[in-house]
Design a protein around this motif. Structure first.
Motif, short mmCIF file in Angstrom:
data_model
loop_
_atom_site.label_atom_id
_atom_site.label_comp_id
_atom_site.label_asym_id
_atom_site.label_seq_id
_atom_site.Cartn_x
_atom_site.Cartn_y
_atom_site.Cartn_z
N ILE A 168 5.42 7.40 -0.51
CA ILE A 168 5.40 5.96 -0.78
C ILE A 168 6.81 5.38 -0.78
O ILE A 168 7.69 5.87 -1.49
CB ILE A 168 4.75 5.68 -2.16
CG1 ILE A 168 3.32 6.21 -2.21
CG2 ILE A 168 4.82 4.20 -2.51
CD1 ILE A 168 2.34 5.48 -1.34
N CYS B 254 -3.43 -0.26 -6.70
CA CYS B 254 -3.85 -1.12 -5.58
C CYS B 254 -3.65 -2.61 -5.85
O CYS B 254 -4.37 -3.45 -5.30
CB CYS B 254 -5.32 -0.87 -5.21
SG CYS B 254 -5.69 0.81 -4.86
N SER C 80 0.83 -3.36 -2.27
CA SER C 80 0.72 -2.39 -1.17
C SER C 80 2.09 -1.79 -0.89
O SER C 80 3.11 -2.48 -1.02
CB SER C 80 0.15 -3.07 0.07
OG SER C 80 0.91 -4.21 0.36
N SER D 30 5.52 1.67 3.16
CA SER D 30 4.99 2.77 4.00
C SER D 30 4.40 3.83 3.07
O SER D 30 4.62 3.81 1.87
CB SER D 30 6.09 3.36 4.88
OG SER D 30 7.04 4.01 4.07
N GLY D 31 3.64 4.71 3.66
CA GLY D 31 2.97 5.73 2.87
C GLY D 31 1.57 5.28 2.51
O GLY D 31 1.17 4.17 2.84
N LYS D 32 0.83 6.15 1.84
CA LYS D 32 -0.53 5.75 1.47
C LYS D 32 -0.96 6.35 0.14
O LYS D 32 -0.41 7.37 -0.30
CB LYS D 32 -1.52 6.11 2.57
CG LYS D 32 -1.62 7.56 2.93
CD LYS D 32 -2.60 7.69 4.10
CE LYS D 32 -2.67 9.14 4.59
NZ LYS D 32 -3.56 9.28 5.74
N ILE E 87 -4.29 7.66 -1.95
CA ILE E 87 -5.69 8.08 -1.82
C ILE E 87 -6.28 8.18 -3.23
O ILE E 87 -5.73 8.88 -4.09
CB ILE E 87 -5.80 9.42 -1.07
CG1 ILE E 87 -5.29 9.22 0.37
CG2 ILE E 87 -7.23 9.94 -1.06
CD1 ILE E 87 -5.05 10.50 1.13
N ASP F 72 -8.85 6.53 1.29
CA ASP F 72 -7.53 6.05 1.69
C ASP F 72 -7.49 4.54 1.47
O ASP F 72 -8.14 3.78 2.19
CB ASP F 72 -7.30 6.39 3.17
CG ASP F 72 -5.92 5.95 3.65
OD1 ASP F 72 -5.19 5.31 2.86
OD2 ASP F 72 -5.59 6.23 4.81
N THR F 73 -6.75 4.11 0.47
CA THR F 73 -6.78 2.69 0.11
C THR F 73 -6.10 1.80 1.14
O THR F 73 -6.35 0.60 1.17
CB THR F 73 -6.11 2.46 -1.26
OG1 THR F 73 -4.76 2.93 -1.19
CG2 THR F 73 -6.84 3.18 -2.37
N SER F 74 -5.26 2.39 1.99
CA SER F 74 -4.57 1.55 3.00
C SER F 74 -5.56 1.01 4.04
O SER F 74 -5.27 0.05 4.73
CB SER F 74 -3.46 2.36 3.68
OG SER F 74 -4.03 3.47 4.34
N SER F 75 -6.71 1.66 4.15
CA SER F 75 -7.69 1.19 5.15
C SER F 75 -8.68 0.18 4.56
O SER F 75 -9.56 -0.31 5.26
CB SER F 75 -8.47 2.39 5.70
OG SER F 75 -9.19 2.99 4.64
#
Lengths: 223, 389
Positions: free
Chosen positions: A9, A55, A58, A61-63, A65, A70-73
Motif C-alpha cells: 500500500i 475502505c 483508496s 497503489s496496492g490493494k 483484501i 479485493d476491495t479495489s475492484s
C-alpha cells in the motif's frame, strides 16, 4: 485465516504542488480474531492506513483484501455496503450523530442493513447493556460524558455484528479511567464476540493491551 | 423513520433559521394565492356563492364576464333546460344567468351610464342576487305574461344615479334606445358587499334577453345549479356542455382567461423562484454544516441515497410548513386587504380563494422543495471522509 490483507500500500497526498508520501509500500496481514495495535508517532501514516483498510480511503497503489474480497475492484456502493456489514468504526472524537439519541445512533446502521424493527430494538438493548448504558438509551450525545459517548460509538460499531472493528485513537479524548474502561471493553469484544480489532494509537500503555503491535514510522512498517 | 426524525430534528436544532425560511416561503405562497384570487374576483363579475354546486357552460366557453365575454358561445333554450332540471329531485335550485353590458339613465342623470345587467329567474335558486327580494318569482314575460319591468339594483348604481326604491330606471342596449324606453321600477336596492365593485341591475331573464337581442334561441351565459348529487343528471342532460363543480369552475376560469392565466403563472413562477431561493439557501447551509455528519454516516456504511434522503426530507418539511403557513397567511392577508380597501377606498375587493387554489399554493411550495433537494443532491459532493477524520 487472514481477514485483512494490505498488499504494498502506498498513499500520496498532493497539497498545492507538493506531493506527500504518507504510506510507502505497507504490507500487513491480520488474522481473524486478532487484536492488533498500530503504533507510531504523529504523521507516521497510521490513521491513513486504518482508513485504507476500512475502505474509506483508496490507496494510491496496492490493494486491500478483506474476507477474500479485493476491495479495489468494488464500486463505491459495494464499498459502502462492505463497511456497513463487515467493518465497525470507532473514532477518536466519537462522531455520534447529534440529532439522534444513544439508541437511535446504534439502530441507524441496523436500519440501513434492513433489520426489522423488533430485531433492531432487541439488539440495541443488548448492545447498550453490554456497554453498560442501558439506562442512558434516550440520552442525546450532548447529554452523555465522553466515556459514555465512546461506549455508544462502540455499540454502534458492533450493531451489524461486523467481523472487523477499526478504532482510530479510541481513547484519545478520554481521561485515563475512561480510557481503561474502553480498552477493557475492546478486550471483552475481542474475546467474547471474537471480533478482529485493529486499533491505532500513539499511547504505548494502550497499545500494549493488543496481542500484536505494528510499529509505523514515516509511512513504513518498522520491525 | 430514523431519517425522517433526523431531518425534523435538524430543522428544529436551527429553529430560527427554519422559522424565517418557513415564513418567507409562506409569504411567497400567500402572495401567489392572493394575487390569483383577486384577479379571479375582479374578473368574475358574476354570481358566486358556495350554494352553487354546479355550473353548466357551453362547451368551448370562456368565463362569463359581460364586459370581456362579448361574442362568446352561449347556451340556448335555457328556460326549458331549467324546467327540465327542476323535475329532478336531486336539484334544489337552478337558474340560467345572462350577463350583459347595457346603458341606463335615471330621471336625475344628465347622460346615460354604462352598467352591468344580470338576467335571472328570481326565486329559482337561493343565491344572491337571484334570491334578492322584490322581484316577482319566475319569469312571467317568457310564459306569455306582461313585462314585470322590475329592477333590483345594487348600492353603487343607486348612488351613481341617485335612485331610491320606486324610482324609474331606463335601461336598454344602446344609449339612443333609452329615449323610447319604458322605464323599469326599482323594487329593491341590495347592499351585498360582494356586488359592490360595479353598478349592477338585476332583472328577469327574459326581459334582459329581449333587451339584449338574445331572445331568439333564448340564450344565456350559463346555468347555476344547487344540488350536491346533481352531477350524474347533468352529465346525462348535457353531454356536449361543460359541467363544472365549484373548484372546477375556478380552474376553468383560470385556464380559459389568458389574463388570469398569465397572473396565475407569473405569481406561481415568482412564488416558485422565491421558494427555491429560500429553501436552497437553507439547504446549502444545512448541507455544508453537516458535512462532517454525512462523512460519518458514509463511513459507517450509510448509503449515499439514504444521506440524500435526509436532505430531501428536510426540504420537504420546510416546503410543506411553508405551504401551510402560506394558506394561513392567505386568509389573514385577505381579511387585512379587504378591510383596508373598504375603509380607505370604500369598495370591496372581491377575491375567490378556492380550495383548488390553496392546493395549488401548497403544490408550488412542495415542488420547489423537491426541486431544491434534487438540485442539492445533484451538486452534493461525495462526503470526503479523510478530510473530516
Amino acid at each position: 485465516m487472514t481477514i485483512i490483507q494490505a498488499i504494498n500500500i502506498t498513499k500520496q497526498y498532493k497539497i498545492d504542488k507538493i506531493t506527500i508520501d504518507s504510506l510507502k509500500g505497507v504490507n500487513i496481514e491480520i488474522k481473524k480474531g486478532e487484536f492488533v495495535a498500530i503504533e507510531g508517532p504523529s504523521g507516521s501514516g497510521k490513521s491513513t492506513l486504518l482508513h485504507i483498510m476500512g475502505c474509506v480511503e483508496s490507496p494510491t497503489s496496492g490493494k486491500v483484501i478483506i474476507n477474500d474480497t479485493d476491495t479495489s475492484s468494488l464500486s463505491s456502493k459495494a464499498l459502502t455496503r462492505l463497511r456497513l456489514t463487515q467493518i465497525g468504526f470507532v473514532f477518536q472524537q466519537f462522531y455520534l450523530l447529534p440529532t439522534l439519541n444513544a439508541s437511535e445512533n446504534i439502530e441507524l446502521p441496523m436500519g440501513e442493513a434492513g433489520l426489522s424493527k423488533r430485531k433492531k430494538r432487541e439488539r440495541t438493548k443488548y448492545l447498550l447493556e453490554s456497554v453498560g448504558l442501558d439506562k442512558r438509551s434516550r440520552h442525546k450525545p450532548t447529554q452523555l460524558s465522553g466515556g459514555e459517548q465512546q461506549r455508544v460509538a462502540i455499540a454502534r460499531a458492533l450493531a451489524n455484528e461486523p467481523s472487523i472493528i477499526l478504532a482510530d485513537e479510541p481513547t484519545g479524548e478520554l481521561d485515563s479511567d475512561n480510557g481503561k474502561r474502553i480498552m477493557d471493553l475492546f478486550g471483552t469484544i475481542n474475546k467474547e464476540f471474537g471480533q478482529t480489532i485493529v486499533m491505532v494509537s500513539h499511547d504505548m500503555s494502550i497499545t500494549s493491551r493488543a496481542q500484536r503491535l505494528i510499529h509505523l514510522k514515516d509511512g513504513r512498517i518498522v520491525v | 423513520m430514523t431519517y425522517l426524525k433526523m431531518s425534523l430534528r435538524n430543522l428544529l436544532r436551527r429553529r430560527w433559521r427554519t422559522f424565517f425560511t418557513v415564513i418567507a416561503i409562506g409569504t411567497a405562497v400567500s402572495m401567489m394565492i392572493l394575487l390569483t384570487s383577486i384577479s379571479l374576483g375582479l374578473e368574475q363579475n358574476n354570481v358566486n356563492d358556495n350554494t352553487i354546486d354546479y355550473r353548466v357552460l357551453p362547451s368551448g366557453s370562456t368565463i362569463t364576464d359581460p364586459i370581456t365575454g362579448a361574442g362568446q358561445i352561449m347556451l340556448e333554450n335555457v328556460h326549458s333546460e331549467a324546467k327540465t332540471l327542476f323535475l329532478d329531485q336531486n336539484v334544489q335550485g337552478a337558474s340560467p344567468v345572462l350577463n350583459s353590458v347595457i346603458y341606463s339613465r335615471s330621471n336625475t342623470d344628465d347622460e346615460a351610464n354604462v352598467i352591468v345587467a344580470r338576467g335571472i329567474i328570481p326565486g329559482a335558486i337561493d343565491v344572491v342576487p337571484a334570491s334578492v327580494s322584490g322581484l316577482t318569482h319566475g319569469d312571467p314575460y317568457f310564459y306569455g305574461g306582461e313585462w314585470t319591468k322590475e329592477a333590483v339594483i345594487n348600492r353603487q348604481l343607486a348612488d351613481l344615479s341617485g335612485l331610491n326604491i320606486g324610482d324609474p330606471l331606463y335601461i336598454n342596449i344602446s344609449a339612443d334606445a333609452l329615449i323610447d324606453s319604458e322605464p323599469f321600477i326599482v323594487v329593491n336596492i341590495f347592499n351585498k358587499i360582494e356586488f359592490s365593485g360595479y353598478p349592477l341591475v338585476v332583472i328577469h331573464l327574459s326581459e334582459l334577453q329581449h333587451l339584449s337581442g338574445k331572445m331568439e334561441n333564448e340564450q344565456a351565459d350559463h346555468i347555476i345549479i344547487e344540488g350536491e348529487n346533481a352531477g350524474e343528471l347533468l352529465e346525462r342532460l348535457y353531454p356536449h356542455h361543460l359541467i363544472l363543480s365549484g373548484s372546477e369552475y375556478t380552474t376553468h376560469m383560470i385556464v380559459s382567461d389568458q389574463r388570469i392565466l398569465a397572473t396565475a403563472i407569473t405569481a406561481s413562477l415568482v412564488s416558485f423562484i422565491m421558494g427555491v431561493l429560500f429553501i436552497g439557501t437553507t439547504m446549502i447551509m444545512s448541507v455544508s454544516e453537516r458535512e462532517g455528519e454525512m462523512a460519518v454516516m458514509s463511513a459507517i456504511g450509510i448509503s449515499r441515497s439514504s444521506i440524500i434522503r435526509t436532505v430531501l426530507y428536510e426540504s420537504l418539511f420546510i416546503s410543506l410548513a411553508g405551504g401551510f403557513t402560506g394558506i394561513i397567511f392567505t386568509f389573514i392577508g385577505k381579511m387585512l386587504l379587504v378591510s383596508f380597501v373598504l375603509n380607505v377606498f370604500g369598495f370591496y375587493v372581491q377575491s375567490i380563494t378556492d380550495p383548488a387554489l390553496l392546493l395549488g399554493g401548497l403544490g408550488i411550495a412542495v415542488v420547489s422543495g423537491i426541486f431544491t433537494s434534487l438540485l442539492a443532491a445533484l451538486f452534493m459532493k461525495r462526503p470526503d471522509i479523510s478530510r473530516v477524520f
